[in-house]
Design a protein around this motif. Structure first.
Motif, short mmCIF file in Angstrom:
data_model
loop_
_atom_site.label_atom_id
_atom_site.label_comp_id
_atom_site.label_asym_id
_atom_site.label_seq_id
_atom_site.Cartn_x
_atom_site.Cartn_y
_atom_site.Cartn_z
N THR A 193 -18.06 -1.46 -5.68
CA THR A 193 -17.49 -0.10 -5.72
C THR A 193 -17.38 0.46 -7.14
OG1 THR A 193 -15.26 -1.05 -5.67
CG2 THR A 193 -16.22 -0.37 -3.57
N HIS A 194 -17.60 -0.36 -8.16
CA HIS A 194 -17.55 0.15 -9.54
C HIS A 194 -18.93 0.56 -10.04
CE1 HIS A 194 -13.36 -0.91 -9.89
NE2 HIS A 194 -13.61 -2.14 -9.53
N LEU A 205 -7.39 -5.31 -0.40
CA LEU A 205 -6.55 -4.11 -0.42
C LEU A 205 -7.17 -3.01 -1.27
CD1 LEU A 205 -3.00 -5.73 -0.69
CD2 LEU A 205 -3.85 -4.34 1.22
N GLU A 206 -7.75 -3.38 -2.39
CA GLU A 206 -8.38 -2.38 -3.25
C GLU A 206 -9.58 -1.74 -2.56
OE1 GLU A 206 -7.42 -1.00 -6.15
OE2 GLU A 206 -5.58 -2.12 -5.69
N LEU A 207 -10.34 -2.53 -1.81
CA LEU A 207 -11.48 -1.98 -1.10
C LEU A 207 -11.00 -1.05 0.02
CD1 LEU A 207 -14.41 -1.63 -0.58
CD2 LEU A 207 -14.47 -3.88 0.54
N VAL A 210 0.85 -1.20 0.00
CA VAL A 210 0.00 0.00 0.00
C VAL A 210 0.88 1.24 0.00
CG1 VAL A 210 -1.87 -1.18 1.23
CG2 VAL A 210 -0.15 0.05 2.53
N GLU A 270 -5.72 -9.02 -2.83
CA GLU A 270 -5.75 -7.81 -3.64
C GLU A 270 -7.12 -7.16 -3.63
OE1 GLU A 270 -4.36 -9.02 -7.47
OE2 GLU A 270 -2.23 -8.81 -6.93
N THR A 271 -8.17 -7.98 -3.65
CA THR A 271 -9.54 -7.45 -3.58
C THR A 271 -9.75 -6.67 -2.29
OG1 THR A 271 -10.46 -9.24 -4.94
CG2 THR A 271 -11.99 -8.07 -3.50
N LYS A 284 -8.31 0.75 -0.08
CA LYS A 284 -7.90 1.98 -0.76
C LYS A 284 -9.12 2.81 -1.15
CE LYS A 284 -3.68 -0.11 -2.63
NZ LYS A 284 -3.00 -0.59 -3.86
N TRP A 285 -10.18 2.14 -1.62
CA TRP A 285 -11.40 2.85 -1.99
C TRP A 285 -11.98 3.57 -0.77
CZ3 TRP A 285 -16.46 3.19 -0.58
CH2 TRP A 285 -17.33 3.82 -1.47
N GLU A 295 -10.77 -4.47 6.23
CA GLU A 295 -10.32 -4.92 4.90
C GLU A 295 -8.83 -5.25 4.90
OE1 GLU A 295 -12.29 -5.81 2.47
OE2 GLU A 295 -13.86 -5.30 3.92
#
Length: 286
Positions: free
Chosen positions: A212-213, A274-276, A142, A271-272, A278-279, A254
């Motif tokens: 989130t998309h 981590l992306e959440l 991150v 990764e999923t 970050k979102w 998360e």
């Protein structure tokens, strides 16, 4: 399996696994749930939860005695429970259920706080997990700015959050609703003492997975967030630092998942998560 069911006088009734994720749980004729526990400690805790929560009017599955009056099969690993009515909610389709969910979660927390002295439970410290496990595992994955901000805010808020016995695994598949009302709580197997806010953060962050998309889903999620807190505060008001801490606790959950999946070499799931995380940092300007 039929030999096991014969102990309850139910041999010959149709049996099927509940779903692909619960291979130790079976639906018995649409009326009962048969469950195999991995150890006696887990089984004992589940029985204690069932008895105590039922006493306080919380809707949970009740253990059914065998024909000989025992609550387990002879080897002690299988139990039969009542099957609760209702279906798993879709808060995105029925946003009005979110406020009722908030009220019911507040009621559950009130009862869990009362029964906590009667139960042996793990006293979890997420800050220790962060310092000794989560942070070292993800710090190279991150951005430094994000990691530093999360670290500062989590250390600021978490130690002062009200703590008590919580469910620990609240998501849509662990609650049942019927006609706008909660009819059942499921799976207290990993309940622990932790920040009471953890349950709400866990539910809210889980609702974002895969969504989130979608601008429509995000807008609905924000409404769910509002309604959940409104309902909770009607029954068991959050204190100021809990309101402020909710975003950082969602992020931490998360990151906890990312750590969990990294430890199991599941790169895609980590990764999923981590992306959440970050979102959520972007959503709350962290």
């Amino acid at each position: 399996m039929q030999n096991i069911l014969s102990i309850w006088g139910l041999a010959g009734i149709t049996v099927k696994h509940m779903d692909s994720l619960s291979m130790s749980t079976w639906d018995v004729g649409g009326q009962y749930i048969l469950k195999r526990y991995s150890n006696d400690e887990e089984l004992s805790r589940s029985m204690q939860f069932s008895k105590l929560l039922t006493t306080y009017g919380i809707p949970v599955a009740v253990f059914i005695p065998t024909e000989s009056g025992k609550l387990t099969s002879p080897e002690g690993s299988y139990c039969l429970m009542s099957k609760l009515s209702g279906k798993h909610p879709d808060f995105f389709e029925e946003i009005n259920l979110a406020s009722e969910m908030g009220r019911e979660l507040a009621r559950l927390h009130t009862v869990l706080a009362h029964i906590e002295p009667n139960l042996a439970c793990n006293d979890s410290d997420l800050l220790v997990d962060w310092q000794n496990g989560i942070k070292p595992s993800i710090e190279k994955l991150v951005p430094d700015k994000m990691l530093g901000s999360v670290d500062i805010l989590f250390r600021k808020y978490y130690p002062n959050l009200p703590r008590q016995l919580i469910h620990r695994d609240i998501h849509c598949h662990n609650v049942l609703f019927d006609n706008g009302h909660l009819t059942g709580w499921l799976d207290f197997d990993i309940s622990q003492r932790n920040a009471r806010l953890f349950d709400m953060a866990y539910l809210l962050s889980g609702l974002l997975v895969g969504n989130t998309h979608s601008r429509t889903k995000i807008d609905k999620w924000r409404l769910i967030y509002h309604e959940l807190l409104t309902g909770y505060n009607e029954i068991n008001p959050l204190v100021d630092n809990e309101h402020d801490a909710l975003p950082i606790l969602m992020i931490m959950i998360e990151l906890l998942f990312a750590w969990f999946w990294i430890g199991r070499d599941n790169i895609e799931q980590s990764e999923t998560a981590l992306e959440l995380a970050k979102w959520l940092c972007n959503e709350y300007n962290i």
